[in-house]
Design an enzyme around this catalytic site. Structure first.
Site, PDB file in Angstrom:
ATOM      1  N   HIS A  78     -23.156  27.611  22.070  1.00 29.99           N
ATOM      2  CA  HIS A  78     -23.516  26.185  21.979  1.00 29.99           C
ATOM      3  C   HIS A  78     -22.622  25.537  20.934  1.00 29.99           C
ATOM      4  O   HIS A  78     -22.956  25.473  19.756  1.00 29.99           O
ATOM      5  CB  HIS A  78     -24.994  26.041  21.612  1.00 29.99           C
ATOM      6  CG  HIS A  78     -25.513  24.641  21.695  1.00 29.99           C
ATOM      7  ND1 HIS A  78     -26.810  24.346  22.068  1.00 29.99           N
ATOM      8  CD2 HIS A  78     -24.927  23.435  21.468  1.00 29.99           C
ATOM      9  CE1 HIS A  78     -26.983  23.031  22.050  1.00 29.99           C
ATOM     10  NE2 HIS A  78     -25.843  22.463  21.678  1.00 29.99           N
ATOM     11  N   ASP A  86     -23.289  24.193  17.176  1.00 21.72           N
ATOM     12  CA  ASP A  86     -23.431  22.872  17.799  1.00 21.72           C
ATOM     13  C   ASP A  86     -22.216  21.973  17.522  1.00 21.72           C
ATOM     14  O   ASP A  86     -21.294  21.912  18.316  1.00 21.72           O
ATOM     15  CB  ASP A  86     -24.735  22.220  17.332  1.00 21.72           C
ATOM     16  CG  ASP A  86     -25.225  21.117  18.264  1.00 21.72           C
ATOM     17  OD1 ASP A  86     -24.597  20.878  19.311  1.00 21.72           O
ATOM     18  OD2 ASP A  86     -26.249  20.486  17.947  1.00 21.72           O
ATOM     19  N   GLU A 112     -34.759  19.424  22.475  1.00 22.71           N
ATOM     20  CA  GLU A 112     -34.282  19.235  21.098  1.00 22.71           C
ATOM     21  C   GLU A 112     -35.128  18.110  20.507  1.00 22.71           C
ATOM     22  O   GLU A 112     -36.050  18.344  19.739  1.00 22.71           O
ATOM     23  CB  GLU A 112     -32.796  18.884  21.094  1.00 22.71           C
ATOM     24  CG  GLU A 112     -32.233  18.584  19.707  1.00 22.71           C
ATOM     25  CD  GLU A 112     -30.808  18.023  19.746  1.00 22.71           C
ATOM     26  OE1 GLU A 112     -30.185  17.985  18.674  1.00 22.71           O
ATOM     27  OE2 GLU A 112     -30.332  17.615  20.816  1.00 22.71           O
TER      28      GLU A 112
END
Length: 317
Positions: free
Chosen positions: A14, A275, A197
Site C-alpha cells: 500500500h 501509504d 479508512e
C-alpha cells in the site's frame, strides 16, 4: 530494535508513488520544469504537512503532484522510492499510481507509465526489488472517467497486475464503480480497493461483494462489524494497513489507540505499509517501529506482520 525491523524481509502493498514525493525532489522538479511553488523552501513545505483529515492531505498531495511533468520526472520519483525499498529490505512492492491525477493535467498516459515502469524494471535488475504496478481510479471522479482511464490502460495491460480505488472516501462508496471493476476483471485484472479508512464497514462489504477485491486497502474500521471481521478472518482476506497515515489523518487520535495488533491477534491477515511516506513521516520500517514504540509490538508479531505482507502479494514469486 529499529535496525532489526529494518533488516526484516518484507513486502509493501500500500504505497502511492505520488505520495513518496519528498520535498527535496518536489523542489528539484519544480525548478527543472520552471513551476512556481507556494512554499519558499523545503522546511516551509514540511511545516505544511499537518492535516486534520483525508481531504486536507489530498489537497496538498495533488498540489505536489503537479510538479511531475515528464517521463524523467516519473522515473526519478519511482527510483527514489525504490532506493528506500532497498535500504529497508522491502524485497517486493506493489505501488499504486493515479493516472487521472496526471492525464487531467494534460500529461499523456504513456509518458507517466513509461517513467514508472522504466524505474521498476531497473529496480529489479539493479536493486533486486520485485514489483507489480497497480492502476488506481480516483473515486471523487465519475465512473465514466474511470472507464476512459481503463481504456487508456488496455494497450499496456501487461504493465499492471491490478486496478484499485483511492482518493476521497466519504460519499464515494465502492458501488459507484461496480461497472468499471466488472470490466477490469473481464480484461484479466485483479482488483483491490481502499475501504474502511474514513468510510464505514458497509464500504468494505461493498468492495468485497460488488468489486470482488482480492485485498482491502486500509480496512481498519472492519473491527466495528463483528460479522465482517469473521468473514475477513475465515477467508483470510489481507488488509494493507498504514499506521502512521492513520494517525496523521486522525483516523486514530494517536498510535496507542491503533487496532492493528488487536486484529493480528484475532487472526486477521494484516500488513504494515507506509501509504504516502513523504507526507506521513516515515516509510515501512518507521511504521513498524511506531508499532513497537507505542503498542509494544513484539519480535514475533513483527515477523508475522512481515510474513503476512509476503503472503498477500498479488505477484507471486
Amino acid at each position: 530494535m529499529y535496525d532489526w525491523l529494518n533488516a526484516l524481509p518484507k513486502a509493501e502493498l500500500h504505497l502511492h508513488l505520488e505520495g513518496s514525493l519528498e520535498p527535496e525532489l518536489l523542489f528539484a522538479l519544480a525548478e527543472r520544469n520552471k513551476i512556481a511553488l507556494p512554499w519558499n523552501d523545503v522546511e516551509t513545505l514540511r511545516k505544511a504537512y499537518a492535516f486534520n483529515n483525508l481531504q486536507e492531505f489530498l489537497d496538498l498531495y495533488y498540489r505536489g503532484a503537479d510538479a511531475l511533468r515528464t517521463e524523467q520526472d516519473f522515473y526519478d520519483l519511482t527510483w527514489a522510492y525504490l532506493l528506500r525499498c532497498k535500504e529497508q529490505n522491502v524485497i517486493h512492492t506493489e505501488p499504486f499510481f493515479d493516472p487521472q491525477t496526471h492525464t487531467d493535467r494534460g500529461i499523456p498516459f504513456e509518458v507517466v507509465l513509461a517513467g514508472i515502469t522504466g524505474a521498476l524494471k531497473d529496480g529489479k535488475s539493479k536493486l533486486g526489488v520485485d514489483s507489480g504496478l497497480i492502476l488506481s481510479f480516483l473515486r471523487h471522479l465519475s465512473q465514466e472517467e474511470a472507464e476512459k482511464t481503463l481504456d487508456q490502460a488496455l494497450p499496456f495491460r501487461d504493465a499492471f497486475v491490478a486496478v484499485g480505488l483511492d482518493s476521497s472516501e466519504m460519499g464515494h462508496p465502492p458501488s459507484k464503480f461496480q461497472r468499471v471493476f466488472d470490466r477490469a476483471r473481464s480484461e484479466g485484472f485483479l482488483t483491490v480497493a481502499h475501504a474502511g479508512e474514513e468510510g464505514p464497514p458497509e464500504y468494505i462489504w461493498e468492495a468485497l461483494d460488488l468489486l470482488k477485491i482480492q485485498r482491502i486497502d486500509h480496512g481498519v474500521r472492519a473491527i466495528e462489524d463483528e460479522r465482517l471481521m469473521q468473514r475477513i478472518i475465515d477467508e483470510q482476506i489481507p488488509l494493507t494497513v498504514c499506521p502512521l497515515s492513520n494517525t496523521k489523518l486522525c483516523v486514530f487520535d494517536d498510535m496507542a489507540q491503533h487496532n492493528i495488533l488487536d486484529m493480528l491477534e484475532r487472526g486477521v491477515k494484516v500488513t504494515v505499509n507506509s501509504d504516502d511516506p513523504a507526507y506521513f513521516g516515515g516509510y515501512v520500517t518507521e511504521n513498524f517501529h511506531a508499532l513497537y514504540t507505542h503498542l509494544g509490538m513484539t519480535e514475533d508479531q513483527a515477523k508475522r506482520l512481515a510474513q503476512n505482507s509476503l503472503d498477500a502479494r498479488l505477484v507471486k514469486p
